[in-house]
Design a protein around this motif. Sequence first.
Motif, short mmCIF file in Angstrom:
data_model
loop_
_atom_site.label_atom_id
_atom_site.label_comp_id
_atom_site.label_asym_id
_atom_site.label_seq_id
_atom_site.Cartn_x
_atom_site.Cartn_y
_atom_site.Cartn_z
N TRP A 49 0.86 -1.18 0.00
CA TRP A 49 0.00 0.00 0.00
C TRP A 49 0.90 1.23 0.00
O TRP A 49 1.94 1.25 0.66
CB TRP A 49 -0.89 0.00 1.23
CG TRP A 49 -1.96 -1.04 1.17
CD1 TRP A 49 -1.86 -2.33 1.60
CD2 TRP A 49 -3.26 -0.90 0.61
NE1 TRP A 49 -3.04 -2.99 1.35
CE2 TRP A 49 -3.92 -2.13 0.75
CE3 TRP A 49 -3.94 0.17 0.02
CZ2 TRP A 49 -5.23 -2.33 0.32
CZ3 TRP A 49 -5.24 -0.02 -0.41
CH2 TRP A 49 -5.87 -1.26 -0.26
N VAL A 50 0.48 2.28 -0.72
CA VAL A 50 1.28 3.50 -0.83
C VAL A 50 0.39 4.72 -0.58
O VAL A 50 -0.70 4.83 -1.13
CB VAL A 50 1.90 3.61 -2.25
CG1 VAL A 50 2.59 4.95 -2.44
CG2 VAL A 50 2.87 2.47 -2.50
N LEU A 51 0.88 5.62 0.27
CA LEU A 51 0.30 6.96 0.40
C LEU A 51 1.27 7.90 -0.31
O LEU A 51 2.46 7.93 0.01
CB LEU A 51 0.17 7.36 1.87
CG LEU A 51 -1.11 6.99 2.57
CD1 LEU A 51 -1.07 7.43 4.02
CD2 LEU A 51 -2.34 7.57 1.87
N LEU A 52 0.77 8.65 -1.26
CA LEU A 52 1.61 9.45 -2.15
C LEU A 52 1.18 10.90 -2.11
O LEU A 52 0.00 11.22 -2.26
CB LEU A 52 1.45 8.90 -3.58
CG LEU A 52 2.06 9.64 -4.74
CD1 LEU A 52 3.58 9.65 -4.63
CD2 LEU A 52 1.64 8.98 -6.04
N TYR A 53 2.16 11.79 -1.89
CA TYR A 53 1.89 13.23 -1.85
C TYR A 53 2.87 13.94 -2.77
O TYR A 53 4.08 13.66 -2.75
CB TYR A 53 2.02 13.76 -0.42
CG TYR A 53 1.76 15.23 -0.33
CD1 TYR A 53 0.46 15.73 -0.37
CD2 TYR A 53 2.80 16.15 -0.24
CE1 TYR A 53 0.21 17.08 -0.31
CE2 TYR A 53 2.55 17.51 -0.18
CZ TYR A 53 1.25 17.97 -0.22
OH TYR A 53 1.00 19.32 -0.17
N PHE A 54 2.37 14.86 -3.59
CA PHE A 54 3.20 15.71 -4.45
C PHE A 54 3.36 17.06 -3.78
O PHE A 54 2.36 17.68 -3.40
CB PHE A 54 2.53 15.90 -5.82
CG PHE A 54 2.54 14.67 -6.68
CD1 PHE A 54 3.52 14.50 -7.64
CD2 PHE A 54 1.56 13.70 -6.54
CE1 PHE A 54 3.54 13.37 -8.44
CE2 PHE A 54 1.56 12.56 -7.33
CZ PHE A 54 2.55 12.40 -8.29
N GLY A 55 4.59 17.53 -3.63
CA GLY A 55 4.84 18.83 -3.01
C GLY A 55 6.26 19.29 -3.29
O GLY A 55 6.91 18.78 -4.21
N PHE A 56 6.76 20.23 -2.50
CA PHE A 56 8.13 20.71 -2.69
C PHE A 56 8.72 21.17 -1.36
O PHE A 56 8.00 21.56 -0.45
CB PHE A 56 8.20 21.80 -3.77
CG PHE A 56 7.48 23.08 -3.45
CD1 PHE A 56 8.18 24.25 -3.20
CD2 PHE A 56 6.09 23.14 -3.43
CE1 PHE A 56 7.53 25.43 -2.92
CE2 PHE A 56 5.42 24.31 -3.16
CZ PHE A 56 6.14 25.47 -2.90
N THR A 57 10.03 21.10 -1.26
CA THR A 57 10.71 21.32 0.01
C THR A 57 10.72 22.79 0.45
O THR A 57 10.90 23.05 1.63
CB THR A 57 12.16 20.81 -0.02
OG1 THR A 57 12.90 21.57 -0.97
CG2 THR A 57 12.21 19.33 -0.37
#
Length: 187
Positions: A49-57
């Motif tokens: 199972w994967v929880l995936l978030y797109f963002g930036f540092t």
Amino acid sequence: WLYLRREKERQQRSRRLRQLRALALGQGDFQLRDAAGRPRSKADFLGQWVLLYFGFTHCPDVCPEELEKMSRAVELLERDPALPPLQPLFVTVDPERDDEAALARYLRDFHPRLLGLTGTPEQVRAAAAAFRVYVSAGPRDADGDYVVDHSVLTFLVDPDGAFRDCYGRSRTAEELARSVRGHMDTY
């Protein structure tokens, strides 16, 4: 009555999964690198199972809040040893500034298993497009700094690599964990 109720719930879940698959979110593969520089693709995460978030540092507030919430949800789920493991992933939408070293520094403040992924601008755009994540870099200020506007969603991907659900900012860590557990239970 109980049988009919369970059957209706099963049919509703089945219909929802068909609708989610029709969206074709996350169906494409991605070719990125983790914070150690190892190549990673969607196939590397099949079977979990994967929880995936797109963002930036360099995100001033939203990304850290969402990663903290995701980390808390993973911790809540880890308390139950009967549940399968859950892999949290962070994919940068700012590959210009977020190289492997930047990801490693940034992500050490969150869950210890949170894996950061980066790549070329083209690779990152392709990964974001596979999940229909909106990404737009803003104008640069006098110091050359900029903010990247992007969709604020956390995606749940099942062990078959299929998109199962997504969660917006309004969900708490507890609600996220409860939903993920429900998907795991009915998988």
